[in-house]
Design a protein around this motif. Structure first.
Motif, PDB file in Angstrom:
ATOM      1  N   GLY A  22       0.819  -1.213   0.000  1.00 53.18           N
ATOM      2  CA  GLY A  22       0.000   0.000   0.000  1.00 53.18           C
ATOM      3  C   GLY A  22       0.847   1.254   0.000  1.00 53.18           C
ATOM      4  O   GLY A  22       0.553   2.220  -0.713  1.00 53.18           O
ATOM      5  N   ASN A  23       1.926   1.225   0.784  1.00 53.84           N
ATOM      6  CA  ASN A  23       2.794   2.394   0.869  1.00 53.84           C
ATOM      7  C   ASN A  23       3.516   2.643  -0.459  1.00 53.84           C
ATOM      8  O   ASN A  23       3.725   3.789  -0.859  1.00 53.84           O
ATOM      9  N   HIS A  24       3.893   1.562  -1.135  1.00 50.36           N
ATOM     10  CA  HIS A  24       4.540   1.678  -2.442  1.00 50.36           C
ATOM     11  C   HIS A  24       3.578   2.356  -3.423  1.00 50.36           C
ATOM     12  O   HIS A  24       3.958   3.258  -4.177  1.00 50.36           O
ATOM     13  N   MET A  25       2.315   1.918  -3.371  1.00 46.62           N
ATOM     14  CA  MET A  25       1.260   2.505  -4.210  1.00 46.62           C
ATOM     15  C   MET A  25       1.105   4.000  -3.901  1.00 46.62           C
ATOM     16  O   MET A  25       1.038   4.829  -4.812  1.00 46.62           O
ATOM     17  N   LEU A  26       1.095   4.333  -2.600  1.00 41.62           N
ATOM     18  CA  LEU A  26       0.971   5.740  -2.216  1.00 41.62           C
ATOM     19  C   LEU A  26       2.162   6.546  -2.728  1.00 41.62           C
ATOM     20  O   LEU A  26       2.007   7.695  -3.162  1.00 41.62           O
ATOM     21  N   GLY A  27       3.352   5.926  -2.689  1.00 43.02           N
ATOM     22  CA  GLY A  27       4.545   6.593  -3.200  1.00 43.02           C
ATOM     23  C   GLY A  27       4.376   6.939  -4.673  1.00 43.02           C
ATOM     24  O   GLY A  27       4.622   8.077  -5.093  1.00 43.02           O
ATOM     25  N   LEU A  28       3.892   5.946  -5.451  1.00 47.25           N
ATOM     26  CA  LEU A  28       3.675   6.179  -6.889  1.00 47.25           C
ATOM     27  C   LEU A  28       2.671   7.307  -7.101  1.00 47.25           C
ATOM     28  O   LEU A  28       2.865   8.186  -7.951  1.00 47.25           O
ATOM     29  N   ILE A  29       1.587   7.295  -6.293  1.00 43.67           N
ATOM     30  CA  ILE A  29       0.549   8.319  -6.452  1.00 43.67           C
ATOM     31  C   ILE A  29       1.119   9.705  -6.133  1.00 43.67           C
ATOM     32  O   ILE A  29       0.848  10.668  -6.851  1.00 43.67           O
ATOM     33  N   HIS A  30       1.939   9.777  -5.077  1.00 47.61           N
ATOM     34  CA  HIS A  30       2.512  11.082  -4.731  1.00 47.61           C
ATOM     35  C   HIS A  30       3.446  11.606  -5.830  1.00 47.61           C
ATOM     36  O   HIS A  30       3.430  12.789  -6.159  1.00 47.61           O
ATOM     37  N   TRP A  31       4.254  10.697  -6.409  1.00 50.91           N
ATOM     38  CA  TRP A  31       5.116  11.118  -7.530  1.00 50.91           C
ATOM     39  C   TRP A  31       4.266  11.600  -8.700  1.00 50.91           C
ATOM     40  O   TRP A  31       4.535  12.631  -9.317  1.00 50.91           O
ATOM     41  N   PHE A  32       3.200  10.851  -8.980  1.00 50.77           N
ATOM     42  CA  PHE A  32       2.305  11.194 -10.083  1.00 50.77           C
ATOM     43  C   PHE A  32       1.657  12.564  -9.841  1.00 50.77           C
ATOM     44  O   PHE A  32       1.578  13.400 -10.751  1.00 50.77           O
ATOM     45  N   MET A  33       1.228  12.805  -8.591  1.00 52.26           N
ATOM     46  CA  MET A  33       0.616  14.096  -8.238  1.00 52.26           C
ATOM     47  C   MET A  33       1.631  15.240  -8.393  1.00 52.26           C
ATOM     48  O   MET A  33       1.279  16.339  -8.799  1.00 52.26           O
ATOM     49  N   LEU A  34       2.890  14.946  -8.056  1.00 47.83           N
ATOM     50  CA  LEU A  34       3.934  15.964  -8.191  1.00 47.83           C
ATOM     51  C   LEU A  34       4.119  16.328  -9.668  1.00 47.83           C
ATOM     52  O   LEU A  34       4.192  17.514 -10.025  1.00 47.83           O
ATOM     53  N   VAL A  35       4.128  15.300 -10.534  1.00 52.54           N
ATOM     54  CA  VAL A  35       4.257  15.545 -11.978  1.00 52.54           C
ATOM     55  C   VAL A  35       3.059  16.368 -12.475  1.00 52.54           C
ATOM     56  O   VAL A  35       3.218  17.352 -13.214  1.00 52.54           O
ATOM     57  N   LEU A  36       1.831  15.991 -12.021  1.00 49.39           N
ATOM     58  CA  LEU A  36       0.635  16.739 -12.424  1.00 49.39           C
ATOM     59  C   LEU A  36       0.716  18.191 -11.953  1.00 49.39           C
ATOM     60  O   LEU A  36       0.389  19.112 -12.701  1.00 49.39           O
ATOM     61  N   PHE A  37       1.181  18.380 -10.709  1.00 46.87           N
ATOM     62  CA  PHE A  37       1.270  19.723 -10.141  1.00 46.87           C
ATOM     63  C   PHE A  37       2.232  20.584 -10.965  1.00 46.87           C
ATOM     64  O   PHE A  37       1.901  21.718 -11.351  1.00 46.87           O
ATOM     65  N   VAL A  38       3.400  20.030 -11.270  1.00 50.08           N
ATOM     66  CA  VAL A  38       4.394  20.782 -12.037  1.00 50.08           C
ATOM     67  C   VAL A  38       3.861  21.059 -13.441  1.00 50.08           C
ATOM     68  O   VAL A  38       3.954  22.179 -13.962  1.00 50.08           O
ATOM     69  N   GLY A  39       3.251  20.030 -14.055  1.00 55.20           N
ATOM     70  CA  GLY A  39       2.716  20.171 -15.419  1.00 55.20           C
ATOM     71  C   GLY A  39       1.641  21.240 -15.500  1.00 55.20           C
ATOM     72  O   GLY A  39       1.693  22.128 -16.360  1.00 55.20           O
ATOM     73  N   TRP A  40       0.665  21.189 -14.585  1.00 54.65           N
ATOM     74  CA  TRP A  40      -0.428  22.172 -14.631  1.00 54.65           C
ATOM     75  C   TRP A  40       0.067  23.562 -14.271  1.00 54.65           C
ATOM     76  O   TRP A  40      -0.418  24.557 -14.832  1.00 54.65           O
TER      77      TRP A  40
END
Ligand SMILES: [Cu+2]
Length: 254
Positions: A22-40
């Motif tokens: 679960g924590n690994h999944m959360l890690g991936l989601i946080h990285w993905f959110m960071l990419v979305l944040f920078v992109g937007w």
């Protein structure tokens, strides 16, 4: 590297087997959110410069003429439907399936009874069978409502606000409440279940690390909610057996 983003934002340490997944999944989601944040954010900056007033004194009332964005949006909807129906629902159905629940002598069976404002952990005792309980048997001396006539209840014992679990063995907890809705949140075990009066809802996990952590109530259950703190103590299997064997049955021997 991927897990480190969780540490960086102050996520809790993990002490159960499925918790690492679960924590690994959360890690991936946080990285993905960071990419979305920078992109937007970059997109917003480009738009602010490109469509500034001095460059565009008159507004365009037509907007986009191509269907590019419509196709993108339909694509996003299709991907999300596939994720939800193809992966999320089947995985959850498998996890929630009673047939998948751990069974056997190895398993620690107990109930967690929430009330304003404490948790009473009701262990099955030496027979590893949780005795029958009934609401009308609840009293100060019988805080989980054990039914005396049930032979399985004779060796059952309770532990107030202290959940002791063995490392490496599955723990199955039937979560319920005496009064209002509470939430049994055992964060280091990556497990959380609402406690609903009249329902016994199972949750399970396998502790992987020894230690002691707080258990918090995850539902705003009244004025004393913030004080509704219990402890989870993960010990070695031998230490657990010693503790388990030294507990006194709740019901007096007749
Ligand atoms: Cu509560």
């Amino acid at each position: 590297m991927i897990e480190s983003i969780n540490d960086w934002i102050g996520m809790h340490e993990i002490a159960s087997r499925h918790g690492n997944v679960g924590n690994h999944m959360l890690g991936l989601i946080h990285w993905f959110m960071l990419v979305l944040f920078v992109g937007w954010s970059a997109f917003l900056a480009v738009i602010l410069v490109k469509f500034r007033r001095s460059k565009n004194p008159k507004a365009s009332y037509k907007g986009m003429t191509s269907h590019f964005s419509t196709h993108i949006e339909i694509g996003v909807v299709i991907v999300e439907v596939v994720l939800l129906l193809g992966f999320a629902f089947p995985l959850w159905a498998k996890w929630a399936d009673a047939k998948e629940r751990p069974e056997g002598d190895n398993v620690v069976n107990l109930r967690a009874v929430g009330e304003q404002y404490r948790w009473t952990f009701h262990y099955a005792g030496s027979d590893n069978l949780v005795g029958m309980t009934a609401h009308d048997r609840l009293s100060g001396a019988n805080p989980v409502g054990l039914v005396t006539e049930d032979p399985n209840s004779a060796d059952d014992f309770v532990s107030v606000n202290e959940l002791v679990v063995p490392v490496g063995r599955p723990v199955v907890i039937q979560v319920t409440s005496k009064d209002v809705i509470h939430g049994l949140a055992i964060i280091p075990m990556f497990a959380q279940q609402d406690a609903i009066p009249g329902s016994e809802i199972p949750m399970w996990f396998i502790p992987e690390k020894e230690g002691e952590w707080n258990i918090v109530c995850a539902q705003l259950c009244g004025a004393g909610h913030a004080q509704m703190v219990a402890y989870v103590k993960a010990v070695s299997s031998d230490e657990f057996d010693d503790w388990y064997g030294s507990q006194n049955p709740l019901l007096p021997k007749s």
